[in-house]
Design an enzyme around this catalytic site. Structure first.
Site, PDB file in Angstrom:
ATOM      1  N   CYS A 119     -15.144   8.534  53.226  1.00 48.56           N
ATOM      2  CA  CYS A 119     -14.744   8.434  54.629  1.00 48.56           C
ATOM      3  C   CYS A 119     -14.748   9.820  55.265  1.00 48.56           C
ATOM      4  O   CYS A 119     -14.386  10.808  54.619  1.00 48.56           O
ATOM      5  CB  CYS A 119     -13.347   7.823  54.748  1.00 48.56           C
ATOM      6  SG  CYS A 119     -13.201   6.194  53.977  1.00 48.56           S
ATOM      7  N   HIS A 268     -37.610  21.745  32.587  1.00 49.70           N
ATOM      8  CA  HIS A 268     -37.228  20.521  33.284  1.00 49.70           C
ATOM      9  C   HIS A 268     -35.707  20.382  33.320  1.00 49.70           C
ATOM     10  O   HIS A 268     -35.005  20.928  32.470  1.00 49.70           O
ATOM     11  CB  HIS A 268     -37.851  19.299  32.599  1.00 49.70           C
ATOM     12  CG  HIS A 268     -37.798  18.059  33.423  1.00 49.70           C
ATOM     13  ND1 HIS A 268     -36.723  17.194  33.390  1.00 49.70           N
ATOM     14  CD2 HIS A 268     -38.672  17.538  34.317  1.00 49.70           C
ATOM     15  CE1 HIS A 268     -36.950  16.195  34.228  1.00 49.70           C
ATOM     16  NE2 HIS A 268     -38.130  16.374  34.803  1.00 49.70           N
ATOM     17  N   CYS A 472     -39.070   4.516  31.050  1.00 48.83           N
ATOM     18  CA  CYS A 472     -38.463   5.690  30.445  1.00 48.83           C
ATOM     19  C   CYS A 472     -37.288   5.237  29.587  1.00 48.83           C
ATOM     20  O   CYS A 472     -36.429   4.491  30.055  1.00 48.83           O
ATOM     21  CB  CYS A 472     -37.990   6.652  31.529  1.00 48.83           C
ATOM     22  SG  CYS A 472     -36.895   7.964  30.947  1.00 48.83           S
ATOM     23  N   PHE A 499     -35.079   6.653  40.645  1.00 49.29           N
ATOM     24  CA  PHE A 499     -35.932   5.522  41.011  1.00 49.29           C
ATOM     25  C   PHE A 499     -36.436   4.762  39.785  1.00 49.29           C
ATOM     26  O   PHE A 499     -36.949   3.650  39.885  1.00 49.29           O
ATOM     27  CB  PHE A 499     -37.140   6.017  41.822  1.00 49.29           C
ATOM     28  CG  PHE A 499     -37.405   5.205  43.060  1.00 49.29           C
ATOM     29  CD1 PHE A 499     -37.302   3.822  43.048  1.00 49.29           C
ATOM     30  CD2 PHE A 499     -37.767   5.822  44.245  1.00 49.29           C
ATOM     31  CE1 PHE A 499     -37.556   3.068  44.186  1.00 49.29           C
ATOM     32  CE2 PHE A 499     -38.019   5.084  45.388  1.00 49.29           C
ATOM     33  CZ  PHE A 499     -37.916   3.708  45.349  1.00 49.29           C
ATOM     34  N   THR A 523     -34.627  13.444  40.765  1.00 52.83           N
ATOM     35  CA  THR A 523     -33.529  14.304  40.310  1.00 52.83           C
ATOM     36  C   THR A 523     -33.120  15.279  41.406  1.00 52.83           C
ATOM     37  O   THR A 523     -31.931  15.559  41.582  1.00 52.83           O
ATOM     38  CB  THR A 523     -33.952  15.075  39.046  1.00 52.83           C
ATOM     39  OG1 THR A 523     -35.254  15.636  39.246  1.00 52.83           O
ATOM     40  CG2 THR A 523     -33.997  14.167  37.843  1.00 52.83           C
ATOM     41  N   CYS A 635     -32.589  12.312  26.587  1.00 53.84           N
ATOM     42  CA  CYS A 635     -33.963  12.190  26.095  1.00 53.84           C
ATOM     43  C   CYS A 635     -34.171  12.984  24.807  1.00 53.84           C
ATOM     44  O   CYS A 635     -34.081  14.222  24.812  1.00 53.84           O
ATOM     45  CB  CYS A 635     -34.938  12.679  27.160  1.00 53.84           C
ATOM     46  SG  CYS A 635     -36.659  12.582  26.620  1.00 53.84           S
TER      47      CYS A 635
END
Length: 734
Positions: A119, A268, A472, A499, A523, A635
């Site tokens: 809010c 990454h 993935c 996504f 990301t 990962c």
């Protein structure tokens, strides 16, 4: 009164009577006497008539409830009465008058634990399950417009059963008092939705308590305090936090060797937390270190080469180092060495899916449909991009530009078929998004893409195709178990989703997005979303606890903590410090977290069940485990990039004895099936994407290939058929 609201009250003609809502009967004692309520200060002309007192609102435990009126129906009737008022100014006056009749919360109830997130103003909600199993709600805000929204919800839902509270759909536009019409109140309109979601969270807890269900342990999380100190909750979070304050000696060792040998580092976001912690700290002394998503890694490598770096080390999976090598060669830096972090293959479940025979069949189907465009996710190998482009005109995309790329393609090329791959979850989410758009107004659609409307969106749905057998392993984790727990315990938090997540998680974040509580994207989109909400809290400079559910790989946490600390430091020097905290929640599936400690973690070379040919490097405690059912907590491929490997490679450069040959990034001297350079053909879809990013249109060359099926592409298909026939004849002769 809100400053924004004050501008709504323009002088009205004295002779024109103001329309007011019809009075609604309320039992005596529900609302306090007028004399006991302090309303907002107001100024009016001495000759004008005093406004009539506001009609009271119906209550969930009043006569209407006894007559069988559902709280949802009462909210709908209230919204209809607001819409019946002749102007936005009248609706605002009505909302403010209801605010003046709402009792103030006692100071003990205005506690941090009762704050409603998302809010613009500070809003508090107190809730309990009272007699007869009915919910008792009370709410308050330091904004009068927000108090008006609270008054509507408290009147409708205080005294309702938990099931009745949950039956109200926060996304139903017909229930909000002001809808989206009142421009000055739009920033406050999210209050209505967020307070309702907070009420529903309390209702779910009441049902669980009634049924004797324990809510279960919360997800692990990290809390970054105003002074930058990090508190970890849960063993998984403790392991992530362990390396946020890295060893100074390791930082110095790395910086010295990078400077001495002119080595750049591109990494990454999903790196091991130890590596990211060291790199983030080292960047302050050696600028040629960059941590990002896969799109920017190759661009950063080119800038490092331009600045004089002789080598670039790539901390990622193999397709990332391949892309860096190819882009550097294209930019004329073929003498700059590119090194990966393992002598073994550093794979990717998504890239592997795109190199399968099933994906080739998907592309062959696309090649037989004219006109067709193949939109391929950047997280694939250069060889895959090259082979695909020879079959179907191809453009690369990222999770942040895939939607505008596809929409522009449909707008620019009539009757186009789009074939997206290889991520099945992202493909399904894109289709879901377009189906949602088909129900929006033309004006709403035009804000997303100016050349589309409901008719065009509806017409493109049958021509959107996506591959259905690639994902993935990390984003696969966010399945049903995780989503149900988020609904139960974190529905009022900020929800972020990559996504690539499964549809249930995607839907949660999409539903939260209209009320400012959700983001779906890359990301970088997730990082920007967190930073933007923190900036808003710092600008308001009031006590705030911002809770974000991190719907992507947990390796993001290092970059998030660094960005949060940077913002906090920036504001600490310019304003009085309030108690602002940021909590990052890791929605880790129980099946995806191993039970081992640091001493008992997987040793190098051990395999994870269900993942053939995958070597797992030791990771943090209580983490890195994978489950066929739960996906991976983080990962395991990315965790093959260790600090030890980076230092080992840097120490041996320059590689005069060719000891690092297995660590060199692949340079594609091989040819495609049609005799062209893999590097040259594979880079073309990337260049098409860069053109789109710069111009927001598909390149003329790509459009020509799609529309006319260039003579070269047709010839290539003919050659491919001939080669098949030759191979077949040879096999028969043999």
């Amino acid at each position: 009164m809100d400053t924004a609201a004050a501008s709504l009250f323009a002088p009205a003609a004295a002779a024109k009577p103001r329309h007011v809502l019809r009075p609604l009967h309320v039992p005596r004692g529900i609302l306090p006497p007028r004399s006991h309520t302090r309303g907002p200060l107001a100024v009016r002309c001495a000759h004008s008539r005093a406004p009539p007192p506001p009609p009271p609102l119906p209550r969930a435990d009043g006569p209407e409830a006894a007559a069988g009126a559902h709280p949802r129906l009462r909210l709908r009737r209230l919204a209809e009465e607001f819409r019946a008022l002749p102007s936005d100014a009248d609706r605002a006056r009505r909302l403010l008058s209801l605010a003046s009749a709402l009792p103030r919360l006692p100071e003990p109830d205005r506690a941090p634990g009762n704050r409603v997130m998302g809010c613009v103003a500070r809003v508090w909600l107190a809730a309990r399950c009272g007699g007869g199993g009915r919910m008792r709600f009370a709410a308050d805000s330091d904004s009068e417009l927000s108090r008006g929204y609270c008054a509507c919800l408290v009147a409708a839902l205080d005294g309702a059963t938990p099931e009745e509270v949950l039956a109200v759909d926060p996304a139903d536009p017909g229930l909000a008092p002001l809808g989206a019409g009142m421009a000055a109140a739009r920033s406050r309109a999210s209050t209505w939705h967020n307070v309702l979601v907070a009420m529903q969270k309390r209702a779910r807890a009441a049902i669980a308590a009634r049924e004797g269900r324990h809510p279960g342990e919360p997800f692990p999380s990290l809390v970054i305090a105003r002074d930058g100190v990090v508190r970890a909750h849960g063993s998984y979070a403790e392991a992530q936090a362990m390396f946020l304050s890295p060893d100074e000696s390791k930082i110095s060792e790395l910086v010295n060797i990078l400077m001495e040998k002119k080595i750049g580092v591109v990494a990454h976001f999903y790196m091991d937390p130890e590596v990211q912690g060291i790199l983030t700290a080292a960047k302050k002394q050696w600028p040629h270190i960059h941590i990002s998503d896969s799109l920017v890694m190759a661009d950063s490598a080119v800038k490092m080469a331009e600045a004089g770096c002789d080598y670039v080390t790539v901390l990622g999976v193999d397709f990332m180092s391949e892309n860096v090598r190819a882009i550097l060669d294209q930019a004329g830096f073929n003498k700059v060495g590119v090194y990966r972090m393992s002598s073994e293959q550093i794979g990717c479940s998504l890239a592997d899916a795109a190199s399968s025979s099933e994906y080739t069949d998907f592309l062959r189907e696309a090649s037989g449909s004219f006109p067709s465009l193949h939109v391929i996710y950047i997280n694939t190998s250069l060889e895959t991009k090259a082979h695909a482009h020879e079959l179907v005109p191809t453009i690369t995309c990222t999770s942040s530009n895939v939607v505008p790329t596809i929409l522009q393609a449909f707008a620019q090329i009539p009757d186009l078929n789009v074939w997206y791959g290889p991520d099945s979850y992202m493909g399904a989410n894109i289709a879901d998004l377009f189906q949602r758009m088909a129900t929006m107004s033309d004006e709403e659609i035009a804000k997303i893409h100016q050349d589309h409307n409901r008719k065009s969106i509806s017409s493109l749905l049958p021509r959107l195709h996506y591959y259905q057998d690639g994902n993935c392993m990390v984003h696969d984790m966010f399945g049903h178990e995780v989503v149900e727990k988020i609904k139960e315990q974190y529905c009022d938090a900020f929800l972020t989703a990559h996504f690539e997540v499964p549809g249930e998680m995607f839907s949660l974040a999409m539903e939260a997005k209209p009320r400012g509580m959700g983001v779906v994207g890359s990301t970088q989109n997730i990082l920007d979303f967190i930073k933007d909400h923190l900036k808003g809290a710092l600008d308001r400079n009031v006590d705030e606890h911002l809770q974000f559910v991190l719907g992507t790989e947990s390796g993001m946490i290092t970059s998030i903590v660094a960005a949060v600390r940077e913002l906090l430091d920036m504001y600490n020097s310019s304003q009085e410090r309030t108690n602002i905290e940021v909590e990052i929640v890791f929605p880790v599936s129980a099946d995806a977290v191993s039970k081992t400690s640091i001493n008992g973690s997987h040793h190098a070379g051990s395999s994870v069940a269900g993942l053939d040919n995958l070597t797992v490097v030791p990771g943090v405690s209580s983490g890195e485990g994978c489950s066929i059912n739960g996906g991976c907590a983080s990962c395991p491929y990315m965790k093959m990039n260790t600090l030890g490997s980076l230092l080992k490679i840097c120490r041996q450069l320059p590689d005069k004895d060719n000891k690092l040959s297995l660590y060199q990034a692949s340079r594609f001297n091989v040819k495609t099936p049609l005799g062209k350079s893999v590097a040259e053909v594979g880079c073309e879809p990337i260049l098409h994407m860069r053109h789109f990013q710069a111009t927001k249109r598909l390149s003329d060359k790509l459009v020509h290939q799609v529309v006319h099926g260039s003579a070269e592409l047709k010839s290539n298909r003919l050659k491919e058929r001939i080669l098949k026939l030759i191979k077949l004849n040879v096999a028969i002769v043999e």
